[in-house]
Design a protein around this motif. Structure first.
Motif, short mmCIF file in Angstrom:
data_model
loop_
_atom_site.label_atom_id
_atom_site.label_comp_id
_atom_site.label_asym_id
_atom_site.label_seq_id
_atom_site.Cartn_x
_atom_site.Cartn_y
_atom_site.Cartn_z
N LEU A 175 -6.60 0.53 -6.85
CA LEU A 175 -5.94 1.81 -7.07
C LEU A 175 -6.33 2.45 -8.39
O LEU A 175 -6.55 3.66 -8.48
CB LEU A 175 -4.42 1.64 -6.99
N GLU A 197 0.77 3.81 -3.19
CA GLU A 197 0.14 5.11 -2.97
C GLU A 197 1.15 6.26 -2.98
O GLU A 197 0.80 7.38 -3.35
CB GLU A 197 -0.65 5.09 -1.67
N ASN A 198 2.39 5.98 -2.59
CA ASN A 198 3.40 7.04 -2.60
C ASN A 198 4.03 7.26 -3.98
O ASN A 198 4.85 8.17 -4.14
CB ASN A 198 4.49 6.75 -1.56
N THR A 225 0.82 -1.20 0.00
CA THR A 225 0.00 0.00 0.00
C THR A 225 0.86 1.25 0.00
O THR A 225 0.62 2.21 -0.77
CB THR A 225 -0.94 0.00 1.21
N TRP A 226 1.89 1.27 0.83
CA TRP A 226 2.77 2.44 0.92
C TRP A 226 3.45 2.71 -0.42
O TRP A 226 3.48 3.84 -0.91
CB TRP A 226 3.81 2.23 2.00
N ARG A 248 -9.77 3.86 -8.17
CA ARG A 248 -9.81 5.08 -7.35
C ARG A 248 -9.29 6.28 -8.14
O ARG A 248 -9.80 7.39 -8.01
CB ARG A 248 -8.96 4.88 -6.10
N ILE A 253 1.86 7.41 -6.69
CA ILE A 253 0.60 7.49 -7.43
C ILE A 253 0.71 8.38 -8.66
O ILE A 253 -0.05 8.23 -9.62
CB ILE A 253 -0.52 7.98 -6.48
#
Length: 395
Positions: free
Chosen positions: A93, A68-69, A64-65, A96, A71
């Motif tokens: 992801l 999302e970092n 997840t890190w 989203r 993105i």
């Protein structure tokens, strides 16, 4: 670096799809191509190789890190088949924040990659299969046809300093597939049995596939032989070319033909160490046939399907290109420099009713040998197929 024809098609997909998958056998050049693509994207990119312990741990333990970092970047994940549970998270992801070129996924020798990604990423991913270097690509790098035919299209094999290095590379490549990849894909036989299986397939190259013959020769059950060949096909090592059924009033051969996809792999498995040995070897004609087929199929527009044609009466055509349900092109492949046509070829064209017919030899010449028949080489044939719009031009 040899430019790959697939590059422009992949860039086009990256301009529309959030995820692009690049498939192909190991050592075919997927990583090299991906790194080149990273430099041509309109946004920054980061690269993770899941065969490296540190990258695998980074992605698997901090998924997840990491995702999302990054993105606002394109995330390239190599050997993604090693972490299939990643796909549902990629889907979440993308849903989203759906924008182009979010992920490039590289995978090799894994039917699970296609299955799992199709289930989780349907409508979000575009697939591209990277073949070994094609003749049209090698030609632009001034690599002679005889070298490309003998050594095949895997970059390190093709560009080896001499044939001894080429042979050593092939030996290591097959060893890796036999001892690692194929066993992981479900071939549970011993290493000597797998080696014998591969060598038997190489001796059947260009022939009708008879599962019973292989079964009897190797002492395997028929279902096991079929499953092993399916695995070899999924691992991009072999191709089954299906027959075209066109006339129910004729007795049509319904068994597929089998080919070792890379000519260099074929020549290693049949112990052909030098080009001078190849042209004198019994495998030469079948090798040239398979070589030509593999230079054409990867270039075809997705709407065009390749087949062969054969009847019990002797009518035969090496490659038939079909648009929908209509045969459009017939291709006879001959190692002989003489473009003379046999009765089986002319009968096939009469059955298939193709208006565009070609005899492909090493030298060619782009000369008409009779009405609706042209004698050409691979380069000339590709030109004709482009004119017929059977090969998709890069956007």
């Amino acid at each position: 670096m040899i430019n790959r024809a697939l590059e422009q098609s992949i860039l086009r997909s990256l301009n529309y799809f959030p995820i692009v998958g690049i498939l192909g056998p190991r050592q075919v050049g997927k990583t090299t191509l991906a790194r080149k693509l990273m430099n041509e994207l309109s946004k920054p990119a980061v690269y993770y190789d899941l065969e490296l312990i540190e990258d695998f741990q980074t992605i698997s333990q901090n998924t997840t890190w990491v995702l999302e970092n990054n993105i606002d970047k394109t995330i390239v994940i190599d050997e993604v088949q090693r972490l299939l549970p990643l796909f549902p998270q990629l889907r979440a992801l993308v849903d989203r924040k759906r924008e182009v070129a979010r992920f490039i996924l590289l995978g090799s020798a894994s039917p699970d990659f296609l299955q799992k990604s199709s289930e989780s990423l349907a409508g979000r991913i575009a697939y591209h299969e990277l073949s070994p270097i094609l003749r049209s690509e090698a030609e632009s790098a001034f690599i002679p046809q005889v070298t490309h035919w003998h050594r095949g299209g895997f970059p390190d094999a093709l560009l080896a300093p001499d044939n001894d290095y080429w042979y050593q590379w092939q030996q290591n490549f097959i060893k890796t597939y036999v001892e690692q990849d194929l066993s992981q894909l479900g071939i549970n036989a011993t290493i000597p049995v797998i080696n014998n299986f591969l060598r038997m397939i190489s001796h059947l190259h260009g022939s009708l596939l008879n599962y019973a013959t292989i079964s009897n020769s190797l002492g395997m059950a028929n279902p096991t032989v079929k499953r092993y060949i399916e695995i070899l096909e999924q691992a991009y090592l072999v191709r089954r070319l299906e027959p075209w059924f066109v006339n129910v009033s004729k007795r049509i051969v319904k068994s597929p033909k089998i080919y070792i996809r890379d000519s260099g792999n074929l020549h290693f498995l049949t112990n052909v160490r030098h080009y001078e040995d190849l042209i004198m070897h019994p495998i030469a004609g079948a090798s040239w046939e398979g070589y030509v087929i593999e230079q054409i199929i990867p270039l075809l527009d997705p709407a065009i399907r390749p087949y062969f044609y054969r009847t019990s009466n002797g009518a035969e055509m090496d490659l038939v290109l079909v648009d929908g349900v209509t045969p459009v092109v017939s291709i006879e492949i001959k190692l002989s420099l003489a473009p003379a046509l046999k009765r089986g070829s002319t009968e096939s064209v009469a059955d298939l009713k193709t208006m565009n017919n070609y005899v492909v030899t090493p030298n060619g010449g782009n000369a008409a040998v009779r009405p609706q028949w042209i004698h050409c080489n691979i380069h000339e044939l590709i030109g004709h197929l482009k004119t017929l719009k059977m090969i998709a031009e890069p956007a």
